[in-house]
Design a protein around this motif. Sequence first.
Motif, mmCIF file in Angstrom:
data_model
loop_
_atom_site.group_PDB
_atom_site.id
_atom_site.type_symbol
_atom_site.label_atom_id
_atom_site.label_comp_id
_atom_site.label_asym_id
_atom_site.label_seq_id
_atom_site.Cartn_x
_atom_site.Cartn_y
_atom_site.Cartn_z
ATOM 1 N N ILE A 150 -16.642 6.907 -1.206
ATOM 2 C CA ILE A 150 -17.782 6.999 -0.290
ATOM 3 C C ILE A 150 -17.320 7.498 1.077
ATOM 4 O O ILE A 150 -17.979 8.330 1.709
ATOM 5 C CB ILE A 150 -18.494 5.643 -0.191
ATOM 6 C CG1 ILE A 150 -19.185 5.342 -1.527
ATOM 7 C CG2 ILE A 150 -19.519 5.644 0.922
ATOM 8 C CD1 ILE A 150 -19.794 3.981 -1.616
ATOM 9 N N LYS A 154 -18.616 10.901 2.998
ATOM 10 C CA LYS A 154 -19.051 10.960 4.393
ATOM 11 C C LYS A 154 -18.204 11.935 5.198
ATOM 12 O O LYS A 154 -18.700 12.613 6.087
ATOM 13 C CB LYS A 154 -18.983 9.558 5.012
ATOM 14 C CG LYS A 154 -20.148 8.702 4.551
ATOM 15 C CD LYS A 154 -19.941 7.233 4.708
ATOM 16 C CE LYS A 154 -19.423 6.808 6.039
ATOM 17 N NZ LYS A 154 -19.222 5.333 6.091
ATOM 18 N N SER A 157 -18.892 15.888 5.715
ATOM 19 C CA SER A 157 -19.752 16.483 6.747
ATOM 20 C C SER A 157 -18.917 17.179 7.818
ATOM 21 O O SER A 157 -19.389 18.107 8.464
ATOM 22 C CB SER A 157 -20.623 15.397 7.380
ATOM 23 O OG SER A 157 -19.823 14.475 8.072
ATOM 24 N N THR A 168 -24.563 19.392 6.091
ATOM 25 C CA THR A 168 -24.680 19.239 7.533
ATOM 26 C C THR A 168 -24.807 20.597 8.216
ATOM 27 O O THR A 168 -25.608 20.774 9.139
ATOM 28 C CB THR A 168 -23.457 18.484 8.082
ATOM 29 O OG1 THR A 168 -23.284 17.295 7.335
ATOM 30 C CG2 THR A 168 -23.634 18.155 9.535
ATOM 31 N N GLN A 172 -27.975 22.216 10.451
ATOM 32 C CA GLN A 172 -27.842 22.837 11.764
ATOM 33 C C GLN A 172 -28.485 24.227 11.757
ATOM 34 O O GLN A 172 -29.115 24.630 12.743
ATOM 35 C CB GLN A 172 -26.364 22.966 12.148
ATOM 36 C CG GLN A 172 -25.722 21.658 12.552
ATOM 37 C CD GLN A 172 -26.072 21.287 13.986
ATOM 38 O OE1 GLN A 172 -27.208 21.426 14.419
ATOM 39 N NE2 GLN A 172 -25.087 20.805 14.716
ATOM 40 N N THR A 181 -36.070 19.343 14.698
ATOM 41 C CA THR A 181 -34.865 18.548 14.527
ATOM 42 C C THR A 181 -35.065 17.407 13.543
ATOM 43 O O THR A 181 -34.166 17.086 12.775
ATOM 44 C CB THR A 181 -34.425 17.943 15.866
ATOM 45 O OG1 THR A 181 -35.533 17.253 16.421
ATOM 46 C CG2 THR A 181 -33.943 19.007 16.807
ATOM 47 N N LEU A 182 -36.251 16.819 13.566
ATOM 48 C CA LEU A 182 -36.485 15.605 12.784
ATOM 49 C C LEU A 182 -36.358 15.889 11.287
ATOM 50 O O LEU A 182 -35.645 15.195 10.568
ATOM 51 C CB LEU A 182 -37.863 15.035 13.117
ATOM 52 C CG LEU A 182 -38.105 13.600 12.662
ATOM 53 C CD1 LEU A 182 -37.117 12.664 13.323
ATOM 54 C CD2 LEU A 182 -39.526 13.180 12.970
ATOM 55 N N PHE A 185 -32.630 16.722 9.819
ATOM 56 C CA PHE A 185 -31.665 15.631 9.904
ATOM 57 C C PHE A 185 -32.098 14.423 9.096
ATOM 58 O O PHE A 185 -31.258 13.777 8.459
ATOM 59 C CB PHE A 185 -31.370 15.268 11.358
ATOM 60 C CG PHE A 185 -30.511 16.295 12.035
ATOM 61 C CD1 PHE A 185 -29.274 16.619 11.505
ATOM 62 C CD2 PHE A 185 -30.937 16.952 13.164
ATOM 63 C CE1 PHE A 185 -28.468 17.573 12.093
ATOM 64 C CE2 PHE A 185 -30.140 17.918 13.759
ATOM 65 C CZ PHE A 185 -28.906 18.229 13.232
ATOM 66 N N VAL A 186 -33.396 14.109 9.088
ATOM 67 C CA VAL A 186 -33.840 12.990 8.257
ATOM 68 C C VAL A 186 -33.605 13.317 6.781
ATOM 69 O O VAL A 186 -33.138 12.482 6.003
ATOM 70 C CB VAL A 186 -35.333 12.667 8.521
ATOM 71 C CG1 VAL A 186 -35.870 11.727 7.459
ATOM 72 C CG2 VAL A 186 -35.486 12.046 9.899
ATOM 73 N N ILE A 188 -31.275 15.270 5.421
ATOM 74 C CA ILE A 188 -29.885 15.158 4.966
ATOM 75 C C ILE A 188 -29.399 13.715 5.048
ATOM 76 O O ILE A 188 -28.603 13.292 4.224
ATOM 77 C CB ILE A 188 -28.920 16.115 5.701
ATOM 78 C CG1 ILE A 188 -28.763 15.782 7.159
ATOM 79 C CG2 ILE A 188 -29.320 17.543 5.504
ATOM 80 C CD1 ILE A 188 -27.568 16.493 7.762
ATOM 81 N N LEU A 189 -29.904 12.932 6.011
ATOM 82 C CA LEU A 189 -29.511 11.511 6.043
ATOM 83 C C LEU A 189 -29.910 10.841 4.739
ATOM 84 O O LEU A 189 -29.129 10.116 4.124
ATOM 85 C CB LEU A 189 -30.169 10.796 7.219
ATOM 86 C CG LEU A 189 -29.476 10.899 8.583
ATOM 87 C CD1 LEU A 189 -30.300 10.233 9.660
ATOM 88 C CD2 LEU A 189 -28.092 10.271 8.530
ATOM 89 N N LEU A 190 -31.159 11.125 4.288
ATOM 90 C CA LEU A 190 -31.625 10.520 3.039
ATOM 91 C C LEU A 190 -30.792 11.007 1.858
ATOM 92 O O LEU A 190 -30.428 10.230 0.977
ATOM 93 C CB LEU A 190 -33.106 10.845 2.813
ATOM 94 C CG LEU A 190 -34.076 10.151 3.784
ATOM 95 C CD1 LEU A 190 -35.504 10.617 3.543
ATOM 96 C CD2 LEU A 190 -33.985 8.637 3.609
ATOM 97 N N TYR A 192 -27.649 12.117 1.889
ATOM 98 C CA TYR A 192 -26.321 11.487 1.934
ATOM 99 C C TYR A 192 -26.401 10.054 1.418
ATOM 100 O O TYR A 192 -25.549 9.601 0.659
ATOM 101 C CB TYR A 192 -25.765 11.475 3.362
ATOM 102 C CG TYR A 192 -25.021 12.720 3.755
ATOM 103 C CD1 TYR A 192 -23.852 13.099 3.094
ATOM 104 C CD2 TYR A 192 -25.459 13.518 4.789
ATOM 105 C CE1 TYR A 192 -23.163 14.238 3.459
ATOM 106 C CE2 TYR A 192 -24.777 14.661 5.166
ATOM 107 C CZ TYR A 192 -23.628 15.011 4.498
ATOM 108 O OH TYR A 192 -22.950 16.133 4.856
ATOM 109 N N PHE A 193 -27.458 9.340 1.844
ATOM 110 C CA PHE A 193 -27.588 7.951 1.423
ATOM 111 C C PHE A 193 -27.776 7.871 -0.092
ATOM 112 O O PHE A 193 -27.173 7.022 -0.763
ATOM 113 C CB PHE A 193 -28.751 7.282 2.154
ATOM 114 C CG PHE A 193 -28.867 5.823 1.856
ATOM 115 C CD1 PHE A 193 -27.814 4.968 2.142
ATOM 116 C CD2 PHE A 193 -30.009 5.299 1.276
ATOM 117 C CE1 PHE A 193 -27.906 3.624 1.864
ATOM 118 C CE2 PHE A 193 -30.108 3.950 1.000
ATOM 119 C CZ PHE A 193 -29.057 3.119 1.291
ATOM 120 N N SER A 196 -24.375 8.464 -1.688
ATOM 121 C CA SER A 196 -23.418 7.354 -1.608
ATOM 122 C C SER A 196 -23.900 6.177 -2.445
ATOM 123 O O SER A 196 -23.087 5.461 -3.033
ATOM 124 C CB SER A 196 -23.162 6.950 -0.157
ATOM 125 O OG SER A 196 -24.318 6.452 0.431
#
Lengths: 218, 219
Positions: A150, A154, A157, A168, A172, A181-182, A185-186, A188-190, A192-193, A196
């Motif tokens: 994990i 991470k 990135s 990532t 960009q 922006t929202l 990034f939201v 890719i955060l989801l 990535y989560f 993992s």
Amino acid sequence: MGDWAGYLTLILMGAWVTVKLTLMGSALALVVAFVAGLGRISRHAAVRWLATAYIEFFRGTSIFVQLFWIYFVLPMTGAELTPMQAGVMALGLNVGAYGAEVVRGAILAVPRDQHEACVAVNLTRFQRMRHIILPQALPLMLPTFGNNAIELLKATSVVSLISLSDMTFQAQVVRSQTGSTLMPFVTILLLYFAMSSALSFGMRRLERRVTRGLDGVR
Amino acid sequence: MEWDWDFAWSIMPTLLAGFRITLIATVLGAMVAAVLGLVFAILRRSPNRLVARTTGFVVEFIRGTPLLVQLYFIFYVLPDLGIRLPALTAGVIGMGLHYATYAAEVYRGGIEAVPRGQWEAAKATNLTTRQTWLHVVLPQAVPPMIPAMANYLLAMFKETPLLSAITVLELMNQAKSVANSSYRYVEPMTLVGVMFLVVSLISVIGLRWLERRYGRISR
């Protein structure tokens, strides 16, 4: 925000690069971890010393510094690397150094009498490792290996900073093209989560498989 | 590739200026992580199931996503929502938040390592909650946490180069700008590596001492 689907495709292409990096990096890390981990408990002082130097060096600096060093400094010695090769190499060598300590710790955690029994029944060093020590050490390594995988995911990135188009990097790109922006990034955060979570789920399954029949032994 | 000592010396002041920012970011980030980590740990122990579950999910989410992306989120998304932060502040908050989730686990492990009998004895002798925490639980829980915390402090120090991605002028960023203006990568990149290596090798010796002094968290 018009071309939502197009931008999502871009990010998903990046996600594929992230997955590839994670898989190849983990494969390299696993090999390196065993080589360096066994090297640290070798009979030969020179091998031990070499393995220790490698481990301390890669644990002592961050993946970011190592990646930049591999990507910018190594080419000057003549070794030309693509960003993908540099990324896999940095990830594998970095996480491999952490993994080596896990391998060493697990092997040393196998009780001494197992070693002595092997000597008593006259197994060779290779047989001892292959059939007695490693099968008992592997289940001890797995949980930490899962965490390391994990961490590696991470760390992928960071390769976006040497212009490798991972998730990532693509986020960009979307940000600079849309000014939004929202959304990127939201997303890719989801993603990535999700990755993992999938990794830790998979590792737990693997752990259960490997430790099957070991209840009561430990 | 040849190593130019004159050039290496000439860029030292710039690199050291960056190193100062690196240290500042580490110290501030560690403070944020220590405080937020305690908050996470306490909320996770909350008797209210909803609070405990939500905190657990937030912690898992932060641990499961890369620090770099979190930094981007704080640096690029928050201004659109009306919160404008200077780069260093954004970086300190990002790093602090990320490592708070690791610190929370250390706090939790330390608190859970205090035997149940201690809690029961505190109750039996009619100590207040405050007294129980201050005089019974914390004095036993804190020492085993110290080596683990120091370990994360060192990890955080090594992660500070990520701040260069959100324009904080720390060590790595200074090295990159020197490299980009002089077209020489060997000296700045190697010096950055050496500086990090020296600090972390010295810290490892310190860590060994802490471990001997306070011991590891026993599982």
